[in-house]
Design an enzyme around this catalytic site. Structure first.
Site, mmCIF file in Angstrom:
data_model
loop_
_atom_site.group_PDB
_atom_site.id
_atom_site.type_symbol
_atom_site.label_atom_id
_atom_site.label_comp_id
_atom_site.label_asym_id
_atom_site.label_seq_id
_atom_site.Cartn_x
_atom_site.Cartn_y
_atom_site.Cartn_z
ATOM 1 N N GLN A 1 0.798 -1.228 0.000
ATOM 2 C CA GLN A 1 0.000 0.000 0.000
ATOM 3 C C GLN A 1 0.829 1.276 0.000
ATOM 4 O O GLN A 1 1.768 1.409 0.784
ATOM 5 C CB GLN A 1 -0.884 0.023 1.255
ATOM 6 C CG GLN A 1 -1.697 1.294 1.406
ATOM 7 C CD GLN A 1 -2.602 1.229 2.617
ATOM 8 O OE1 GLN A 1 -2.195 1.493 3.738
ATOM 9 N NE2 GLN A 1 -3.849 0.856 2.410
ATOM 10 N N HIS B 1 0.403 5.166 0.886
ATOM 11 C CA HIS B 1 -0.466 6.103 1.602
ATOM 12 C C HIS B 1 -0.482 7.403 0.802
ATOM 13 O O HIS B 1 0.565 7.865 0.367
ATOM 14 C CB HIS B 1 0.116 6.325 3.002
ATOM 15 C CG HIS B 1 -0.780 7.074 3.939
ATOM 16 N ND1 HIS B 1 -1.156 8.380 3.718
ATOM 17 C CD2 HIS B 1 -1.362 6.705 5.108
ATOM 18 C CE1 HIS B 1 -1.938 8.771 4.713
ATOM 19 N NE2 HIS B 1 -2.082 7.773 5.568
ATOM 20 N N LEU C 1 5.069 10.663 6.872
ATOM 21 C CA LEU C 1 3.615 10.548 6.811
ATOM 22 C C LEU C 1 2.879 11.734 7.420
ATOM 23 O O LEU C 1 3.251 12.221 8.484
ATOM 24 C CB LEU C 1 3.173 9.280 7.558
ATOM 25 C CG LEU C 1 1.731 8.902 7.285
ATOM 26 C CD1 LEU C 1 1.613 8.247 5.924
ATOM 27 C CD2 LEU C 1 1.202 7.984 8.357
ATOM 28 N N HIS D 1 3.898 2.574 2.283
ATOM 29 C CA HIS D 1 3.468 2.643 3.675
ATOM 30 C C HIS D 1 3.271 1.308 4.357
ATOM 31 O O HIS D 1 3.720 1.104 5.487
ATOM 32 C CB HIS D 1 2.161 3.431 3.719
ATOM 33 C CG HIS D 1 1.638 3.686 5.090
ATOM 34 N ND1 HIS D 1 2.356 4.392 6.031
ATOM 35 C CD2 HIS D 1 0.465 3.344 5.689
ATOM 36 C CE1 HIS D 1 1.648 4.470 7.153
ATOM 37 N NE2 HIS D 1 0.506 3.828 6.971
ATOM 38 N N ARG E 1 -5.261 -2.230 2.968
ATOM 39 C CA ARG E 1 -5.642 -2.054 4.373
ATOM 40 C C ARG E 1 -6.338 -0.724 4.597
ATOM 41 O O ARG E 1 -5.926 0.298 4.051
ATOM 42 C CB ARG E 1 -4.388 -2.118 5.252
ATOM 43 C CG ARG E 1 -4.639 -1.694 6.679
ATOM 44 C CD ARG E 1 -3.454 -1.923 7.566
ATOM 45 N NE ARG E 1 -2.404 -0.931 7.455
ATOM 46 C CZ ARG E 1 -2.408 0.270 8.036
ATOM 47 N NH1 ARG E 1 -3.450 0.661 8.763
ATOM 48 N NH2 ARG E 1 -1.388 1.088 7.887
HETATM 49 C C1 FAD Z 1 4.408 6.697 10.076
HETATM 50 C C2 FAD Z 1 3.417 5.588 10.286
HETATM 51 C C3 FAD Z 1 2.161 5.875 10.821
HETATM 52 C C4 FAD Z 1 1.234 4.846 11.016
HETATM 53 N N1 FAD Z 1 0.004 5.154 11.555
HETATM 54 C C5 FAD Z 1 -0.875 4.147 11.797
HETATM 55 C C6 FAD Z 1 -2.135 4.422 12.417
HETATM 56 O O1 FAD Z 1 -2.452 5.553 12.787
HETATM 57 N N2 FAD Z 1 -2.984 3.394 12.613
HETATM 58 C C7 FAD Z 1 -2.685 2.123 12.233
HETATM 59 O O2 FAD Z 1 -3.496 1.226 12.435
HETATM 60 N N3 FAD Z 1 -1.487 1.835 11.664
HETATM 61 C C8 FAD Z 1 -0.582 2.812 11.454
HETATM 62 N N4 FAD Z 1 0.626 2.509 10.877
HETATM 63 C C9 FAD Z 1 0.991 1.103 10.651
HETATM 64 C C10 FAD Z 1 1.393 0.454 11.960
HETATM 65 O O3 FAD Z 1 2.003 1.399 12.795
HETATM 66 C C11 FAD Z 1 2.372 -0.698 11.747
HETATM 67 O O4 FAD Z 1 1.898 -1.564 10.757
HETATM 68 C C12 FAD Z 1 2.533 -1.496 13.046
HETATM 69 O O5 FAD Z 1 2.844 -0.626 14.113
HETATM 70 C C13 FAD Z 1 3.576 -2.585 12.924
HETATM 71 O O6 FAD Z 1 3.764 -3.157 14.198
HETATM 72 P P1 FAD Z 1 4.642 -4.462 14.391
HETATM 73 O O7 FAD Z 1 4.613 -4.804 15.823
HETATM 74 O O8 FAD Z 1 4.212 -5.485 13.418
HETATM 75 O O9 FAD Z 1 6.122 -4.036 13.942
HETATM 76 P P2 FAD Z 1 7.076 -2.831 14.395
HETATM 77 O O10 FAD Z 1 6.451 -1.894 15.331
HETATM 78 O O11 FAD Z 1 7.659 -2.295 13.137
HETATM 79 O O12 FAD Z 1 8.217 -3.592 15.199
HETATM 80 C C14 FAD Z 1 9.126 -4.463 14.579
HETATM 81 C C15 FAD Z 1 10.095 -4.962 15.627
HETATM 82 O O13 FAD Z 1 10.890 -5.990 15.076
HETATM 83 C C16 FAD Z 1 12.236 -5.784 15.412
HETATM 84 N N5 FAD Z 1 13.049 -6.433 14.373
HETATM 85 C C17 FAD Z 1 12.903 -6.345 13.026
HETATM 86 N N6 FAD Z 1 13.818 -7.125 12.420
HETATM 87 C C18 FAD Z 1 14.547 -7.712 13.400
HETATM 88 C C19 FAD Z 1 15.637 -8.612 13.408
HETATM 89 N N7 FAD Z 1 16.175 -9.096 12.284
HETATM 90 N N8 FAD Z 1 16.140 -8.992 14.605
HETATM 91 C C20 FAD Z 1 15.624 -8.514 15.758
HETATM 92 N N9 FAD Z 1 14.592 -7.658 15.805
HETATM 93 C C21 FAD Z 1 14.060 -7.272 14.634
HETATM 94 C C22 FAD Z 1 12.388 -4.285 15.497
HETATM 95 O O14 FAD Z 1 13.488 -3.944 16.289
HETATM 96 C C23 FAD Z 1 11.058 -3.909 16.149
HETATM 97 O O15 FAD Z 1 11.152 -4.056 17.540
HETATM 98 C C24 FAD Z 1 1.568 3.525 10.674
HETATM 99 C C25 FAD Z 1 2.825 3.241 10.159
HETATM 100 C C26 FAD Z 1 3.726 4.259 9.937
HETATM 101 C C27 FAD Z 1 5.059 3.905 9.318
#
Ligand code: FAD
Length: 578
Positions: A239, A241, A251, A351, A393
């Site tokens: 996607q 944004h 963003l 995004h 999404r």
């Molecule tokens: C700017 C922005 C604004 C957004 N706003 C919204 C919103 O308002 N509402 C909404 O629903 N969604 C929003 N999203 C989307 C949403 O925030 C993300 O999809 C979501 O937070 C992802 O969460 P996660 O726990 O999957 O991964 P993340 O929060 O990205 O965490 C990934 C983790 O994995 C770890 N990691 C990665 N690779 C490795 C590795 N090889 N070894 C060890 N650790 C590793 C990193 O250190 C981190 O701790 C937004 C995204 C962005 C970029």
């Protein structure tokens, strides 16, 4: 290199974003849990989420989880698995209250209820008009979620290994048995031996040149699983944004349009009225991003250039500064513009990954068309594909996804480890990771890795972003294959062990190459347009042939594609109008 240090845990979680921490909280009271993160936990990308988390609380107007479910399925262009959507939209309500009870400081109504605002594609009564469904904490919702979950994780005794980079997934006798990781501070290899592994490594926006994602969004978990024979589901659905700051990609939350912001072209026209008469600027992201590209192509960008305006000037200073303080600051700092008085130049920005590691409703990783689980292996969050988002999404649905399915994965993993034994470690457990590190820390560089990354990001932006064609994707695939070849001859400049972030970034480029390869191959094969995957040479959705999920496998250095059916329970596919 010295022997690896071996740790033993019941559950090993890779990733400390919202999904990883939510899973950790479910397990830590009754099991020994390790959370590894290549970043300090509170730097995870979840902390950047701005606009909100969707849940049909109905605090300001009537709302129901069925309406939320319908919007999610329609928004996903009917590729969403509806059994998963039902769980997500029902559970969203309880999970938001659970976050509230864990201390999350939501923005409030004057009566003290959790405040809610509008967001793209969220409607009342199956598409009639926008509804207030996004719960928020100003425009720092993700920051508040991450801080809340991290504090609770500390309280419940989760064992954190911060700045540990997972390099390989251990599979033993057909079961997940842990991960191999490199301690970034020292270069020491560690083996995290566990009964269950939960991958929660987030997205991969860094495959594209203009992106909202943080530097760490490089798809590590998806690539590590892919290299171990686990398929990558729906890779072609990525996607964009609509509102990234021009050229920078930073963003500007959809919450800005939820509060009343509008999009304006070079002729001063509110062009979304033409494309989506009912929802206008709050149509889903795939549609709005395509409309912006169409306006620009028709010469109606601002001064004929490749951007349009997001105009918040009608909102008034009060709303802008209290409900959107962070983005206001970004615009003032990065553009030198005050959004209270001037429109903001924007362009679509890479995004969110709808695709990822395939899972079932309990977060168990499934490896084929029949959804056969790989025992002990789980995935949750943006790296996973359950699939609630289908082909596109809706805003606020990722925060719901990470919380709801992070929780389910954690709960199931806890049950699993209660009866499972610790699988034996293979004797060559660190060989692969060691060989990869040794390769990059010896020999001579033909060119720096960063050149390959820049060319990859440009290629993906030009040939595999909002508008795609068969010839463009064929060219994209061949360039990615050449980049893979060039990459093998790069070396990081820093050849040391201590805080070698140059090596870390090099390894990340390898993950991005795998991701881009699968994405381009899956997109080339899919000869239809659906959600965020838009083929100019096949502009129609084709349910007869393509109402199915793709599964990309890495087999003998090539991508192999297979397909599996979509779960349809309540809503038969219909044409999408907004
Ligand atoms: C700017 C922005 C604004 C957004 N706003 C919204 C919103 O308002 N509402 C909404 O629903 N969604 C929003 N999203 C989307 C949403 O925030 C993300 O999809 C979501 O937070 C992802 O969460 P996660 O726990 O999957 O991964 P993340 O929060 O990205 O965490 C990934 C983790 O994995 C770890 N990691 C990665 N690779 C490795 C590795 N090889 N070894 C060890 N650790 C590793 C990193 O250190 C981190 O701790 C937004 C995204 C962005 C970029």
């Amino acid at each position: 290199m010295s022997d690896p240090i071996v740790h033993r845990f019941d559950v090993v979680i890779v990733g400390a974003g919202g999904a990883g921490l939510m899973a950790a909280l479910q397990t830590s009271a009754n099991a020994e849990v390790a959370v590894l993160s290549k970043l300090y936990p509170t730097r995870s990308h979840t902390g950047s989420a701005q606009g909100g988390i969707g849940a049909a609380l109905g605090n300001l107007e009537e709302d129901h989880w069925e309406w939320h479910m319908f919007d999610t399925v329609k928004g996903g262009d009917y590729l969403s698995d509806q059994d998963a959507c039902e769980i997500m939209c029902r559970d969203a309500i309880d999970t938001v209250y659970e976050l509230e009870h864990n201390g999350l400081p939501f923005s409030r109504t004057p009566e003290g209820l959790i405040d809610q605002r509008r967001f793209g594609g969220h409607t009342r009564n199956f598409g009639e008009a926008p509804v207030r469904r996004a719960c928020y904490a100003a425009d720092r919702t993700g920051h508040m979620i991450l801080q809340t979950l991290y504090q609770q994780s500390i309280r419940t005794g989760v064992n954190f290994f911060s700045e540990f980079h997972a390099l390989d997934l251990i599979i033993s006798d057909g079961r997940a048995a842990g991960v191999v990781a490199r301690e970034i501070k020292t270069g020491q290899l560690h083996v995290f031996h566990g009964k269950a592994v939960i991958i929660a490594t987030g997205g991969y926006g860094r495959a594209f040149k203009v992106t909202s994602n943080s530097l760490s969004g490089t798809g590590d978990g998806v690539a590590l699983a892919f290299r171990r024979g686990i398929p990558f589901e729906d890779a072609e659905f990525y996607q964009f944004h609509p509102t990234g700051i021009y050229r920078m990609g930073i963003l500007i939350t959809e919450g800005a349009r939820g509060e009343g912001g509008i999009l304006i072209n070079g002729q001063g026209e509110r062009f979304m009225e033409r494309y989506a008469p009912t929802l206008k600027d709050l149509a889903p992201r795939d549609l709005v991003s395509r409309c912006i590209y169409s306006e620009i192509r028709a010469g109606r960008g601002i001064n004929g250039q490749d951007y349009v305006y997001l105009d918040l000037t009608g909102l008034g200073r009060d709303v802008i500064e209290t409900k959107l303080p962070d983005i206001t600051e970004f615009v003032r700092v990065y553009l030198g513009i005050d959004p209270v008085t001037a429109p903001i130049p924007i362009q679509p920005t890479a995004h969110y990954a709808m695709g990822g590691i395939p899972t079932d409703l309990d977060g168990r990783v499934v490896v084929d068309e029949a959804n056969t689980p790989l025992p002990g292996l789980y995935a949750a969050g943006e790296c996973a594909c359950v699939s609630v988002h289908g082909a596109n999404r809706l805003g606020t649905n990722s925060l719901v996804d990470i919380i709801v399915f992070g929780r389910r994965a954690g709960k199931h993993a806890l049950e699993f480890v209660k009866t499972a034994d610790l699988p034996p470690l293979p004797s060559d457990v660190t060989d692969r990771a060691r060989a990869e590190v040794d390769h990059f820390l010896s020999g001579h560089a033909v060119e720096p890795p960063a050149n390959v990354r820049a060319d990859l990001q440009q290629t993906m932006m030009d040939l595999a972003s909002v508008l795609r064609t068969g010839s463009g994707l064929t060219e994209c695939l061949s360039r990615v294959e050449q980049l893979r070849e060039r990459f093998s001859r790069t070396r990081p400049q820093d050849q040391g062990d201590c805080f070698n972030t140059d090596l870390l970034e090099t390894l990340e480029i390898g993950y991005l190459i795998d991701i881009s390869h699968a994405l381009a191959a899956s997109a080339l094969a899919r000869t239809e347009s659906r959600g965020a995957h838009y083929r100019e040479d096949y502009p129609e959705r084709d349910d007869k042939h393509w109402l199915k999920h793709s599964l990309a496998y890495w087999r003998d250095g090539r991508i192999e594609l297979r397909y599996k059916p979509v779960s349809i329970t309540r809503f038969e596919p219909k044409a999408r109008t907004y």
